[in-house]
Design an enzyme around this catalytic site. Structure first.
Site, PDB file in Angstrom:
ATOM      1  N   GLN A   1       4.227  -4.282   5.566  1.00  0.00           N
ATOM      2  CA  GLN A   1       4.466  -5.432   4.679  1.00  0.00           C
ATOM      3  C   GLN A   1       4.018  -6.740   5.320  1.00  0.00           C
ATOM      4  O   GLN A   1       4.188  -7.807   4.728  1.00  0.00           O
ATOM      5  CB  GLN A   1       5.949  -5.531   4.317  1.00  0.00           C
ATOM      6  CG  GLN A   1       6.462  -4.369   3.497  1.00  0.00           C
ATOM      7  CD  GLN A   1       5.875  -4.310   2.093  1.00  0.00           C
ATOM      8  OE1 GLN A   1       5.296  -5.289   1.601  1.00  0.00           O
ATOM      9  NE2 GLN A   1       6.009  -3.170   1.441  1.00  0.00           N
TER      10      GLN A   1
ATOM     11  N   LYS B   1      -1.536  -2.104   0.483  1.00  0.00           N
ATOM     12  CA  LYS B   1      -0.667  -3.283   0.344  1.00  0.00           C
ATOM     13  C   LYS B   1      -1.412  -4.536   0.792  1.00  0.00           C
ATOM     14  O   LYS B   1      -0.821  -5.606   0.919  1.00  0.00           O
ATOM     15  CB  LYS B   1       0.601  -3.118   1.183  1.00  0.00           C
ATOM     16  CG  LYS B   1       1.237  -1.749   1.024  1.00  0.00           C
ATOM     17  CD  LYS B   1       2.671  -1.801   0.667  1.00  0.00           C
ATOM     18  CE  LYS B   1       3.265  -0.413   0.789  1.00  0.00           C
ATOM     19  NZ  LYS B   1       4.369  -0.158  -0.060  1.00  0.00           N
TER      20      LYS B   1
ATOM     21  N   CYS C   1      13.296   2.569  -1.007  1.00  0.00           N
ATOM     22  CA  CYS C   1      13.082   3.485   0.131  1.00  0.00           C
ATOM     23  C   CYS C   1      13.775   2.964   1.377  1.00  0.00           C
ATOM     24  O   CYS C   1      13.244   3.085   2.492  1.00  0.00           O
ATOM     25  CB  CYS C   1      11.600   3.713   0.410  1.00  0.00           C
ATOM     26  SG  CYS C   1      10.757   4.534  -0.916  1.00  0.00           S
TER      27      CYS C   1
ATOM     28  N   HIS D   1      12.190   1.096   6.318  1.00  0.00           N
ATOM     29  CA  HIS D   1      11.717   1.970   5.239  1.00  0.00           C
ATOM     30  C   HIS D   1      11.948   3.407   5.692  1.00  0.00           C
ATOM     31  O   HIS D   1      11.866   3.700   6.897  1.00  0.00           O
ATOM     32  CB  HIS D   1      10.217   1.692   5.059  1.00  0.00           C
ATOM     33  CG  HIS D   1       9.591   2.381   3.884  1.00  0.00           C
ATOM     34  ND1 HIS D   1       9.236   3.711   3.893  1.00  0.00           N
ATOM     35  CD2 HIS D   1       9.229   1.914   2.664  1.00  0.00           C
ATOM     36  CE1 HIS D   1       8.684   4.032   2.741  1.00  0.00           C
ATOM     37  NE2 HIS D   1       8.673   2.958   1.968  1.00  0.00           N
TER      38      HIS D   1
ATOM     39  N   ASP E   1       6.096  -1.339  12.476  1.00  0.00           N
ATOM     40  CA  ASP E   1       5.620  -0.987  11.144  1.00  0.00           C
ATOM     41  C   ASP E   1       5.202  -2.285  10.444  1.00  0.00           C
ATOM     42  O   ASP E   1       6.039  -3.052   9.966  1.00  0.00           O
ATOM     43  CB  ASP E   1       6.745  -0.272  10.378  1.00  0.00           C
ATOM     44  CG  ASP E   1       6.363   0.015   8.937  1.00  0.00           C
ATOM     45  OD1 ASP E   1       5.224  -0.304   8.544  1.00  0.00           O
ATOM     46  OD2 ASP E   1       7.211   0.560   8.204  1.00  0.00           O
TER      47      ASP E   1
HETATM   48  N1  PMP Z   1       6.749   0.955   5.763  1.00  0.00           N
HETATM   49  C1  PMP Z   1       6.981  -0.043   4.914  1.00  0.00           C
HETATM   50  C2  PMP Z   1       7.655  -1.282   5.424  1.00  0.00           C
HETATM   51  C3  PMP Z   1       6.589   0.052   3.592  1.00  0.00           C
HETATM   52  O1  PMP Z   1       6.818  -0.944   2.749  1.00  0.00           O
HETATM   53  C4  PMP Z   1       5.957   1.237   3.158  1.00  0.00           C
HETATM   54  C5  PMP Z   1       5.537   1.408   1.719  1.00  0.00           C
HETATM   55  N2  PMP Z   1       6.455   0.955   0.799  1.00  0.00           N
HETATM   56  C6  PMP Z   1       5.729   2.249   4.081  1.00  0.00           C
HETATM   57  C7  PMP Z   1       6.127   2.067   5.373  1.00  0.00           C
HETATM   58  C8  PMP Z   1       5.025   3.503   3.696  1.00  0.00           C
HETATM   59  O2  PMP Z   1       3.715   3.190   3.336  1.00  0.00           O
HETATM   60  P1  PMP Z   1       2.753   4.272   2.657  1.00  0.00           P
HETATM   61  O3  PMP Z   1       3.513   4.813   1.491  1.00  0.00           O
HETATM   62  O4  PMP Z   1       1.554   3.492   2.250  1.00  0.00           O
HETATM   63  O5  PMP Z   1       2.469   5.314   3.690  1.00  0.00           O
END
Ligand code: PMP
Length: 557
Positions: free
Chosen positions: A200, A223, A360, A120, A197
């Site tokens: 997910q 999430k 993203c 991401h 990270d």
């Molecule tokens: N890492 C991953 C794998 C994500 O899916 C996301 C959110 N789509 C993020 C980081 C960023 O998370 P947040 O917008 O809640 O800070």
């Protein structure tokens, strides 16, 4: 616990919406538990105080509840101590905190940072910026043609120069579960730090950071059935001691004078200012729910995912991306000959919420040679009817998109000019009697739009702010605006045709007073365009207007 029973914990599914929404976008954000909503509401309604400051009874009680949430998260991810849990506003902030801290205190010349092609943007950009600022090497673990991490090649990239390996536990774009255990073990061998990270992962997989032996693990509350604006940074305690504070202010200090400030020990050292108290209480409750129902959640998700794979595999034009075995219940796919954007528009008309685009993860899309996918992301509160409805709608939408191709190929009849103030394309759209007719007319209009030559599809002509790729080329000929444009989306091409019909041949001053919202209303199109598509169209008009402003003889005045 069958899935319909699980659904009762989530008020979204019993809310009084006139049209039922099939929610298949849980990777963007999950629905919220009633218990999360309750504790958040209770805090604001009956228990509003600040934490860690006041000594009165209510403040002490809420502070205890706040710190209990930290312990919940400690147990949720198997951390050694609750002092290793730092509250942030989300995974993004957690990663930024670590990257900026390591940049100040730990990274040194010659170091390299390793990320994967699946990341991401939140787990790319902070490292990239640090690498650029400190002149470090940013390296990328590659993926194969389906988007699965190439393990052997990735392991080889971990060398004595590697200072940090930052890797997603699960890919948000594809759902793949990465072999993080093997990567972490190799990183340990060479003395590299590891950040996982887990945004997910945590609502789908049981995580134990001590067993994983990673140095940092990050995730967001929203999430995992919890609130937005709250996230977690787990770090080994000695690393938290080494890292400098991220923000400075109240709460994180021990002693302040004008000559010197001393800081609280971790985790408070990283929690400057009044925290998101309701969010902290909410994420604590959400983590308890997941832990309590983990086995049920996993079983439900497994069955739903298999049904989803069967449904998608039965449609010949569908191409599945990612690893379909080592995966959470998230599936990305593309449909041959169909723009993902067009499908999302039509699925939305069936009240089906999916996400399309690059998710993203633009570098991943580039590695796969595509400009986006359609992502269905399930959670255990989905049920088999959701997938049946989705499957039927998807088949119908693909048929509609294919049908219009054939229809357009044989349809040479010019638009009938009626006695009306609207131009022909606009009139045909206004006359459409239903949403599918509207989209048919749009696609027909798009078919009539000349293709923009590839040489003109550049950064200068690209329009940003639309879910699909779009290019616009403007010029003035004999005082009149000439517009060309293109998009892989048939619907966007139709919208361009509408805009061009309205604006081509107009003078700069006429364009400058054009009102998009009024025009769409006149065509009865406003109600068919969701906010982001509306925004995309606004971005097209803005680009044209910007061009005209630069041409306007009045621009200096
Ligand atoms: N890492 C991953 C794998 C994500 O899916 C996301 C959110 N789509 C993020 C980081 C960023 O998370 P947040 O917008 O809640 O800070």
């Amino acid at each position: 616990m069958p899935s319909n029973i699980l659904r009762q914990y989530f008020p979204f599914f019993s809310s009084h919406r006139s049209e039922r929404c099939v929610y298949l976008d849980s990777a963007a954000t999950s629905q919220k538990l009633q218990s999360v909503i309750d504790i958040t509401q209770q805090y604001y309604q009956e228990r509003t105080v600040n934490v860690h400051r006041s000594s009165h009874q209510l403040a002490a009680s809420v502070t205890e509840q706040f710190e209990q949430s930290r312990k919940n998260i400690q147990h949720f991810i198997g951390a050694k101590s609750h002092k290793e849990i730092v509250w942030t506003k989300g995974a993004t902030e957690s990663i930024n905190l670590v990257a900026s801290g390591l940049a100040k205190n730990v990274f040194k010349t010659g170091d390299s940072i390793l990320v994967s092609a699946l990341e991401h943007h939140a787990n790319i950009v902070p490292w990239q910026q640090v690498a650029q600022a400190l002149n470090l090497q940013l390296e990328v673990m590659p993926v194969d043609a389906k988007g699965v991490l190439k393990l052997e090649e990735s392991l080889q990239l971990i060398t004595s120069n590697t200072a940090m390996v930052a890797l997603g536990h699960v890919s948000n774009a594809l759902g793949n579960i990465n072999p993080i255990e093997l990567i972490i073990a190799k990183a340990k061998e060479v003395g590299a730090l590891t950040l996982i990270d887990g945004t997910q992962a945590v609502s789908h997989l049981a995580v134990n950071v001590q067993q994983l032996d990673c140095d940092f693990y990050v995730f967001s509350g929203h999430k995992m059935f919890g609130p937005t604006g709250i996230g977690v940074l787990y770090a080994k305690y000695d690393l938290l001691e080494q890292l400098p504070p991220y923000q400075l202010g109240g709460e994180m200090i021990k002693q302040v004078s004008f000559s010197e400030t001393t800081f609280q020990p971790p985790p408070l050292k990283f929690e400057a200012g009044t925290p998101n108290i309701a969010g902290v209480l909410g994420i604590g409750v959400a983590s308890e729910f997941i832990q309590l129902h983990r086995t049920t959640l996993l079983a439900l998700e497994h069955n739903l995912y298999q049904q989803l794979l069967d449904t998608l595999s039965a449609i010949p034009q569908v191409r599945l991306w990612g690893d379909n075995v080592n995966s959470i219940c998230v599936q990305s796919f593309t449909v041959q000959g169909v723009s993902h954007y067009d499908l999302a528009v039509l699925l939305d008309k069936h009240n089906i919420a999916v996400r399309v685009g690059h998710h993203c993860a633009m570098p991943l899309m580039e590695a796969l040679g595509i400009d986006g996918t359609i992502r269905v992301s399930l959670a255990a509160y989905n049920n088999s009817a959701d997938i049946d409805i989705f499957g039927a709608a998807l088949t119908e939408c693909i048929a509609l998109l294919n049908e219009s191709v054939n229809q357009m190929a044989t349809d040479n009849t010019p638009f009938e000019h009626k006695q009306t103030r609207l131009a022909p394309i606009a009139e045909s759209i206004k006359q459409a009697k239903s949403w599918d007719q509207t989209y048919r007319q749009l696609m027909l209009a798009g078919k009539g739009l000349a293709r923009l030559q590839d040489q003109y599809k550049t950064d200068t002509t690209a329009v940003y702010g639309c879910e699909s790729q779009v290019w616009i080329k403007c010029c003035i000929d004999e005082g009149k605006l000439v517009l060309e444009g293109d998009s892989p989306s048939k619907i966007v091409r139709g919208l361009l045709a509408v805009m061009f019909e309205a604006l081509s041949g107009k003078t700069v001053n006429q364009v400058l007073v054009f009102n998009l919202a009024d025009y769409l209303e006149a065509l009865h199109l406003g109600k068919h365009l969701s906010q982001s598509r509306g925004n995309g169209l606004s971005a097209v008009v803005d680009k044209i207007i910007e061009y005209c402003q630069h041409q306007s003889p009045d621009k200096e005045s």
